[in-house]
Design an enzyme around this catalytic site. Structure first.
Site, PDB file in Angstrom:
ATOM      1  N   CYS A   6      10.575  52.488 -75.756  1.00  0.00           N
ATOM      2  CA  CYS A   6      11.973  52.115 -75.415  1.00  0.00           C
ATOM      3  C   CYS A   6      12.853  53.567 -75.497  1.00  0.00           C
ATOM      4  CB  CYS A   6      12.559  51.041 -76.317  1.00  0.00           C
ATOM      5  SG  CYS A   6      14.114  50.308 -75.561  1.00  0.00           S
ATOM      6  N   HIS A  55       8.617  46.929 -75.436  1.00  0.00           N
ATOM      7  CA  HIS A  55       8.419  46.866 -77.003  1.00  0.00           C
ATOM      8  C   HIS A  55       6.956  46.165 -77.137  1.00  0.00           C
ATOM      9  CE1 HIS A  55      11.946  48.365 -78.703  1.00  0.00           C
ATOM     10  NE2 HIS A  55      12.729  47.869 -77.654  1.00  0.00           N
ATOM     11  N   GLU A 103       5.063  46.041 -79.662  1.00  0.00           N
ATOM     12  CA  GLU A 103       4.984  45.734 -81.039  1.00  0.00           C
ATOM     13  C   GLU A 103       5.226  44.174 -81.233  1.00  0.00           C
ATOM     14  OE1 GLU A 103       9.208  47.853 -80.975  1.00  0.00           O
ATOM     15  OE2 GLU A 103       7.250  47.869 -79.947  1.00  0.00           O
TER      16      GLU A 103
END
Length: 508
Positions: free
Chosen positions: A79, A166, A168
């Site tokens: 990002c 993202h 994660e």
């Protein structure tokens, strides 16, 4: 030498999730503020640049010297990290006026080791205001989404990558595969950082660090201090002295139960009853932070007094874990104080002890895995987290022995109920709060005006975020009825349905 991935934090709220996902791959990683980059040695296998709430176009936006690692080590920008890679190399990054937040479908534009075994149209999670509109000449596009052309890129001639989404967060369905592609496939990490490996290397390091020195450690009966104690004991044996202080704010029968549970672990434990000292220090205090500080100071006074009864102690052992460390470091100087912490930075100068923290690299669930490999019983490892200040911060307003006794009874009914119904292990943390209000009730034919208690049960992975547990209505009704019938002075029970954030797990 333990190989590792360095994560540079630019202030994202989910930077810890990156670390968790990497650790789940049995790869050691560390989070460091972008403005405090550590020495990059041969043990560092790659760099991950986190997201950020900032815009790369702002003059005071967080920056890092890319020459420290670009072209020398594999780099993954996530990002803001991806935008920073592009912007500092001459690319165009703009705020289009449309913030993209939510699910998107990623389409591969070119083959790349970062996207190996990732399906086309894979769901990813976007959360950004700025957008990379044009890549520098040496950057090549490897993936797009319907609304964002530059969803992922690679720098030609380097192992440098950027992704706008993202990986994660769990909403990126194949995010873990991408992180595995980066850390294992591109960085060449060997995935050998396991609980057993941690025990072996930590015990060896503790033996070298402590030698024949004596260590004193304050046990709480919880997971962190127990695992820390057993690790240190494994390294230095009888030179570890454990002290368990009864501050009068423990759960019902906890002082006796905890001392009994440690007998089978071979630890040298001394129990100290200091209830009256703590109650005196708390007398008249209502401010949560003032109560925390009074409890902390009294604990240190008692602990210091007991420590001086042991000759030649050089070290203080603590069960500090990684979130404690991260929460005490900010990417832009000291963070706003939400509440003072009872582990980090709480040691006064006059104690003159060096600190040893064998768990400071671990998240809570990793501490449990290490404890399991050490043979610590499940009833200790599975125990819910319990705050250092104990019931002192679950009694809103001033703390008295009478209020503690009421809350102990309420808490005992709630926790035992969770255990008897098989719900305890599905809950991260549970407890009861005694509120500083009274309410009207009817018992028999009499009007009552008595206390209100709030029950709290949350689900979480490491306590950084939490959601309220949807406990069965029948269970809550049964517990409420039992509390009101059995605990004198309580006539109303409420259930807390707030999540963290915006609420915290504890009420104070």
């Amino acid at each position: 030498m333990t190989e590792k991935i360095l994560i540079l934090d630019f202030g994202s709220q989910v930077t810890q999730l990156i670390a968790r996902r990497v650790r789940e791959l049995n790869i050691y990683c560390e989070i460091h503020p972008y403005n405090k980059v550590p020495q990059i040695g041969a043990d560092v296998k790659g760099i991950i640049l986190s997201g950020s709430p900032c815009s790369v176009r702002e003059e005071d936006s967080p920056r890092v010297d890319m020459s420290l690692f670009r072209g020398k080590l594999p780099v993954l920008g996530i990002c803001y990290g991806a935008q920073l890679l592009a912007f500092t190399a001459g690319g165009d990054v703009f705020n289009t006026g449309h913030r993209e937040y939510g699910r998107a479908k990623m389409v591969k534009v070119a083959e790349s080791p970062l996207l190996a075994e990732v399906s086309d149209n894979s769901q990813v999670w976007m959360s950004h205001g700025d957008t990379i509109m044009a890549l520098p000449e040496e950057f090549e596009l490897i993936a797009s989404t319907e609304s964002v052309k530059v969803a992922a890129f690679h720098v030609k001639g380097e192992q440098t990558y950027g992704i706008q989404f993202h990986p994660e967060v769990t909403h990126s369905l194949e995010g873990s595969q991408m992180l595995k592609n980066f850390t294992v496939g591109i960085c060449g990490c060997s995935q050998d950082w396991t609980a057993g490996h941690f025990v072996d290397t930590t015990v060896a390091a503790l033996k070298e660090q402590l030698g024949d020195d004596k260590v004193v450690l304050g046990l709480s009966g919880g997971v962190d201090s127990s695992v820390a104690a057993v690790l240190i004991h494994k390294a230095i044996g009888k030179n570890l002295y454990c002290i368990f202080v009864d501050n009068g704010l423990l759960r019902k029968n906890e002082f006796e139960d905890v001392l009994e549970s440690y007998k089978d672990l071979g630890l040298n434990v001394k129990g100290v009853n200091s209830k009256d000292q703590f109650y005196a220090a708390l007398a008249g205090l209502t401010d949560p932070e003032a109560k925390r500080k009074a409890i902390g100071k009294t604990f240190i006074d008692v602990f210091d007094q007991e420590s001086h009864l042991i000759e030649d102690v050089k070290w203080l052992g603590q069960g500090t874990i990684y979130p404690d460390i991260i929460e005490s470091v900010s990417t832009k100087g000291p963070s706003q104080t939400i509440k003072s912490h009872h582990n980090v930075g709480g040691l006064p100068d006059y104690m003159k002890l060096k600190v040893v923290e064998p768990l400071k690299a671990l998240f809570k669930d990793e501490v449990r895995l290490v404890g399991k490999s050490l043979g610590i019983p499940q009833f200790i490892l599975g125990r819910h987290p319990f705050p250092g200040p104990g019931l002192g911060i679950r009694i809103l307003g001033d703390v008295t022995a009478e209020k503690v006794q009421i809350l102990q009874e309420v808490d005992h009914i709630f926790i035992n109920g969770l255990k008897s119904k098989g719900l305890y292990d599905n809950v991260w943390q549970a407890g009861a709060m005694l509120l500083p209000i009274q309410s009207v009730g009817v018992m028999g034919d009499e009007r009552t005006y008595e206390r209100v208690v709030a029950l709290r049960a949350v689900s979480s992975v490491d306590g950084m975020t939490a959601d309220w547990c949807h406990l069965p209505y029948e269970f809550l009704a049964e517990i409420s009825n039992e509390i009101i019938n059995k605990v004198k002075g309580v006539n109303r029970v409420v259930y807390d349905i707030s999540s963290k954030p915006p609420a915290t797990i504890e009420w104070e």
